[in-house]
Design a protein around this motif. Structure first.
Motif: not given
Length: 365
Positions: A349-350, A205-207, A309-311
């Motif tokens: 996101l990443c 969903s985020s992707f 740096w998201a993860v």
């Protein structure tokens, strides 16, 4: 003797003077020294399971034998004992093949016999054939196990349910019986696989969200349109489902006669934590991530250097929340809150941020 009387779901227990009968054949009178408060007892108080009132709850106890009835040869006054909630007859096919926990004719008094417990002249129901929330218990001899006198009874009480249930389910039920089934490995694999269901859905969903919205300008129109769709297609169905599930559950397992204010308070708490009914927490988690999305998208637009740096940031938030909850918050439903899955959200996101760079490689493969 004094006992804690159960008057029905959602009502406080009260300490009352209760009369207890003398032991009949194969019965033992035990002075209760220690009793645990098992969560199963609370389920009946909360109305999750029905049980007729008045009653005396409690099933995790240890004590000292005070008197024995006829035909009792295993125990004598002064013996230290642990109460067992799986009383058995010792004569049926299950008992004779070593499966006493499946006893088909559990021993109890006949309807023509005097009641074991009375309060104000009326019979009081015995819970799990024990009723340990009382100064004394009148039980069948097969509901007791003798222990050494030097064993602390407050520790011994836990063996009556918590220890044996946990140990038995993990070592015996899951470790022996399940593994003997030809379907064991298939269901074990399914169990492991579906533990990743929620994280995988959050990641995907985020992707999809970040990839689809990455090229759009973040303005009031986008934010308003995003929230309007989620309100209409996610939040409203969630609220309707929560209300329906709550009242159906109350109708079957609870008490619909409670005051309207009580129902509204319980329903509001369930909606606010995703616990109005089983699995609604899954929708509740996604609602939280939808609320966060425009803010995170705006930060990503203004600070593109945050993507790599998201993860690590997601892992820091996730573990920070876990430690905060362990040592301070102690939320019972921590899995219903978004920070529990923040690393998967940030992984999406990443992946979205770098997907265009990966497409040629994926196409080549």
């Amino acid at each position: 003797m004094k006992a804690a009387i159960f008057h029905g779901p959602h009502q406080p227990l009260t300490i009352e003077q209760v009369e207890i009968d003398t032991p009949m054949a194969r019965e033992v009178l035990v002075r209760t020294v220690a009793s645990g408060v098992c969560h199963s007892d609370l389920h009946f108080v909360d109305g999750l399971y029905p049980f007729p009132a008045p009653a005396i709850l409690g099933h995790e106890a240890a004590g000292i034998v005070e008197a024995v009835g006829d035909q009792v040869t295993t125990f004598k006054p002064g013996d230290h004992v642990i109460a067992c909630l799986s009383v058995f007859c010792g004569e049926c096919d299950y008992c004779l093949t070593g499966r006493t926990h499946l006893c088909s004719t559990r021993p109890m008094r006949a309807k023509t016999d005097p009641p074991k417990l009375t309060w104000n002249g009326q019979p009081v129901n015995q819970f799990a054939n024990l009723s340990s929330y009382a100064e004394k218990m009148l039980v069948h001899e097969h509901a007791l196990v003798k222990i050494d006198d030097d064993m602390p009874l407050d520790r011994a009480a836990l063996i009556g349910c918590g220890v044996t249930t946990g140990w038995g389910s993990s070592v015996y039920a899951a470790g022996v019986q399940a593994s003997e089934s030809p379907y064991y490995y298939f269901f074990n694999w399914m169990n492991i696989f579906f533990k990743f269901g929620t994280p995988c859905f959050i990641f995907l969903s985020s992707f999809v969200l970040f990839y689809n919205y990455a090229g759009r300008p973040v303005n009031r129109g986008l934010i308003f349109g995003f929230y309007r769709k989620r309100l209409l297609y996610i939040v409203m169905p969630y609220l309707v489902a929560s209300v329906c599930y709550y009242f159906v559950n109350q109708g079957f397992n609870g008490d619909l006669s409670l005051p309207v204010g009580t129902h509204l308070a319980k329903l509001a708490a369930g909606v606010a934590t995703g616990t109005a009914y089983t699995h609604l927490y899954f929708v509740f988690i996604n609602v939280q991530f939808y609320l966060l999305f425009p803010l995170v998208l705006l930060l990503l637009k203004r600070f593109p250097g945050l993507a790599p740096w998201a993860v690590p940031l997601g892992l820091a938030i996730e573990w920070g929340f876990a430690l905060w909850n362990k040592y301070d918050l102690q939320l019972e439903d921590k899995a219903s809150y978004a920070p529990t899955y923040m690393s998967y959200y940030m992984l999406g996101l990443c992946a979205a941020a770098y997907f265009d760079r990966l497409k040629p490689w994926l196409a080549r493969g």
